[in-house]
Design an enzyme around this catalytic site. Structure first.
Site, mmCIF file in Angstrom:
data_model
loop_
_atom_site.group_PDB
_atom_site.id
_atom_site.type_symbol
_atom_site.label_atom_id
_atom_site.label_comp_id
_atom_site.label_asym_id
_atom_site.label_seq_id
_atom_site.Cartn_x
_atom_site.Cartn_y
_atom_site.Cartn_z
ATOM 1 N N LYS A 204 -4.823 -17.627 -46.492
ATOM 2 C CA LYS A 204 -5.415 -17.794 -45.169
ATOM 3 C C LYS A 204 -5.407 -19.260 -44.757
ATOM 4 C CE LYS A 204 -9.663 -16.588 -42.605
ATOM 5 N NZ LYS A 204 -11.060 -16.098 -42.767
ATOM 6 N N SER A 280 -12.136 -12.551 -39.673
ATOM 7 C CA SER A 280 -11.163 -13.531 -39.230
ATOM 8 C C SER A 280 -9.897 -13.584 -40.093
ATOM 9 C CB SER A 280 -11.804 -14.933 -39.212
ATOM 10 O OG SER A 280 -12.237 -15.330 -40.496
ATOM 11 N N GLY A 301 -17.289 -15.129 -44.496
ATOM 12 C CA GLY A 301 -18.614 -15.656 -44.187
ATOM 13 C C GLY A 301 -19.423 -14.708 -43.323
ATOM 14 N N GLY A 302 -18.711 -13.769 -42.672
ATOM 15 C CA GLY A 302 -19.369 -12.757 -41.856
ATOM 16 C C GLY A 302 -18.525 -11.499 -41.819
ATOM 17 N N GLY A 303 -18.038 -11.103 -43.003
ATOM 18 C CA GLY A 303 -17.193 -9.923 -43.103
ATOM 19 C C GLY A 303 -15.714 -10.212 -42.954
ATOM 20 N N SER A 304 -15.333 -11.483 -43.006
ATOM 21 C CA SER A 304 -13.967 -11.868 -42.642
ATOM 22 C C SER A 304 -12.893 -11.403 -43.610
ATOM 23 C CB SER A 304 -13.877 -13.388 -42.480
ATOM 24 O OG SER A 304 -14.620 -13.805 -41.361
#
Length: 607
Positions: A204, A280, A301-304
């Protein structure tokens, strides 16, 4: 003025009185000119402040943080109580090398049978596994150099599709060929570095992979942050012989859930090109789903990691906070992010996870992680270990999805686990879910804004995409007192979950509350803001980020439109082995329910 609220001390909260309340997010859905106008208002000194105050108030962020007396002291990063050892595992030495750890991981897997691998004509083919490539290389059926040429052709083909599928932001065919030639030579000499030698992976674009620049999918970040070496986790992969094909596309700076990116083009879902991959880590999930790579690294960090893995029908692992070293990533200073693997199968996730695990020296000192281990899936007793598992399900939350196709399919999987393995499902209640969402957005938002602010005020704000600028406008509206209040809420929610884990081993949910959304054509040039869809996509995943818990998404089938559905397993701190064991069982039960995506590229081509 708001009315002052008082929360009971967390130990006095009666779980039996908790009522589930559907989450509603108040925010406009915008693309095109409307989006550009909204950004202008958000960034206007007076109007922007008034607008952010209004949105915070309408979404009850102000009420939960500023008008509420929260009695607990703050928890600024996850703090885990001591945990019991996991049964039926193979442990790895704390200071062992990546090659040693991946060899230990191999011992955890059932014996490899070529008749069920790449030579099989009878079993349904979905994806080549890492051990399929390893067997092909060792039997001289193909070489890494041959596979490299297929991948290079595949990348070019995807870039030239109509519409284009921009999977990679940085790619060098020459570099891929050089790495593949070195791997091919090692096989000729009979000296492969590990089972991962010659395995192709994408990284990534917020993780350093030298010599590629790290842009975070912006147009400029590499100019203010040049890199000279690999991230720690990438270096570990390289030491095992992994061939790193380049930097995968992503939602800009990781601040979005769809994968939309006007800078480099929006990655499209291999199952349906008119739909998002999720974000993301959009490029890593899509490149694995499309068959071009065996695995990829993302950040979560938030489901990425889990959102795009679920929407693309692959497996994504979010480790316990501190289990992997974040040095060399753009999010290495946060309290919710991890680096995690994405792969087509649980088996391959295990091999990559074993390679990259290992905390930073500071995290090891502060967090005192349990000894890393993996489930011994080769043992006869593995099925008995499943029999003792207790699965926690909060039914009202579980069923709060956009389409009942999702909850019905996930419910069927729980029934199969009970019937085939004796897993017991126990009803649980989780208090203060809305407070959990508020705490998470303030934590990740404040930390993101803090790390980006020096470059933001240096004149780079206008170079960001419109939805990134909207998010940063909201994040900058959070105050220091908001951040402290969110940390107080984090302690309460950690306490509730540790109480729940006294009675269950794993919390089960759908991974996302909706399947892959349609890409609005108007969003391709200027982007999109759609917090309602983000709410559905993030509904079940923020627990693991805010509390630092391990979680994994496993594909379990498709909805009526043929779009993938994922089941999420959330474990106790450091209990990656337990969720991996259950994930493997889920994968086996659902193998006939999975479909290979319509857009797929076969890079092994062994007959």
């Amino acid at each position: 003025m708001g009315k002052k609220r008082f929360m009971l001390p967390m130990e006095e909260v009666d779980f039996t009185t908790v009522k589930y309340d559907h989450e509603v997010i108040t925010a406009p859905r915008l693309t095109g000119f409307g989006l550009k106008l909204f950004v202008w208002i958000c960034e206007a000194p007076l109007l922007g402040s008034l607008l952010m105050s209004y949105l915070k108030k309408k979404n009850k962020i102000t009420e939960k943080l500023q008008y509420t007396v929260i009695p607990e002291r703050p928890m600024f990063r996850p703090e885990f109580p001591p945990q019991e050892p996991e049964p039926g595992v193979i442990t790895m030495e704390k200071d062992s090398t990546p090659t040693t750890r991946v060899q230990s991981a191999l011992k955890c897997l059932p014996p490899y049978d070529p008749a069920c691998g790449w030579t099989s004509d009878s079993s349904p083919f979905l994806y080549w596994k890492i051990r399929d490539f390893a067997h092909a290389y060792r039997s001289s059926s193909v070489t890494p150099s041959m596979v490299a040429e297929y991948i290079i052709s595949g990348v070019e083909e995807f870039n030239n599709k109509n519409p284009p599928m921009p999977l990679l932001i940085s790619f060098s065919a020459e570099d891929v060929r050089n790495q593949a030639e070195a791997s091919t030579q090692r096989f000729k000499e009979g000296k492969p570095l590990s089972i991962l030698d010659g395995i192709f992976m994408a990284i990534k674009d917020d993780i350093d992979c030298y010599p590629h620049p790290t842009k975070g999918a912006t147009t400029w970040f590499h100019e203010v942050r040049p890199i000279k070496q690999d991230a720690v986790c990438v270096s570990r992969l390289r030491s095992c012989g992994v061939i790193l094909i380049g930097k995968a596309n992503m939602h800009e700076l990781g601040l979005g859930t769809t994968g939309n990116n006007p800078n480099y083009g929006t990655t499209r879902n291999p199952h349906a090109l008119e739909r998002y991959t999720g974000g993301s880590s959009s490029g890593p999930a899509a490149i694995v789903a499309a068959g071009l790579c065996s695995a990829a690294l993302g950040t979560d960090g938030g489901g990425s990691v889990r959102i795009p893995s679920s929407l693309c029908g692959v497996v994504g692992l979010k480790t316990t906070y501190g289990r992997t070293d974040m040095e060399g990533s753009l999010c290495d200073c946060g309290t919710v992010e991890i680096i995690g693997p994405i792969a087509a199968t649980v088996e391959d996730v295990m091999l990559v996870y074993a390679t990259i695990l290992g905390p930073s020296p500071s995290d090891e000192y502060i967090l005192n992680p349990s000894t890393p281990c993996l489930p011994n899936l080769s043992s006869y007793n593995s099925s008995n270990d499943l029999l003792s598992l207790r699965l926690g399900k909060y039914t009202e939350w579980f069923n709060d999805v956009y389409s009942t196709d999702i909850s019905d399919r996930c419910e069927n999987v729980l029934s199969m686990l009970s019937k085939n393995h004796g897993c017991k499902t126990i009803e649980v209640v989780i208090p203060e879910l809305h407070e959990m969402r508020t705490s998470h957005i303030v934590a990740i938002g404040s930390e993101s804004a803090c790390s980006l602010f020096p470059d933001y005020i240096a004149g780079n704000a206008a170079k960001l995409t419109h939805d990134t600028r909207i998010n940063l406008a909201l994040f900058r509206a959070f105050s220091a007192s908001d951040y402290v209040a969110a940390a107080r809420l984090r302690r309460r929610i950690m306490y509730y979950h540790m109480e729940i884990f006294k009675n269950v081993d794993i919390i089960v949910t759908p991974t996302t509350g909706m399947t892959a959304p349609i890409i609005p054509p108007s969003s391709l040039q200027f982007g999109e803001t759609n917090l309602q869809d983000s709410g559905y996509l993030m509904r079940f995943i923020i627990t693991a980020n805010l509390l630092g818990l391990p979680a994994i998404t496993v594909p379990v089938g498709h909805d009526k439109q043929g779009l993938p559905i994922g089941l999420q397993l959330i474990g106790r701190p450091w209990a990656e082995a337990t969720i991996l064991r259950l994930a493997s069982a889920v994968e086996e039960l659902c193998v006939d329910s999975r479909k290979r995506p319509s857009t797929f590229y076969d890079v092994l081509k062994v007959k």
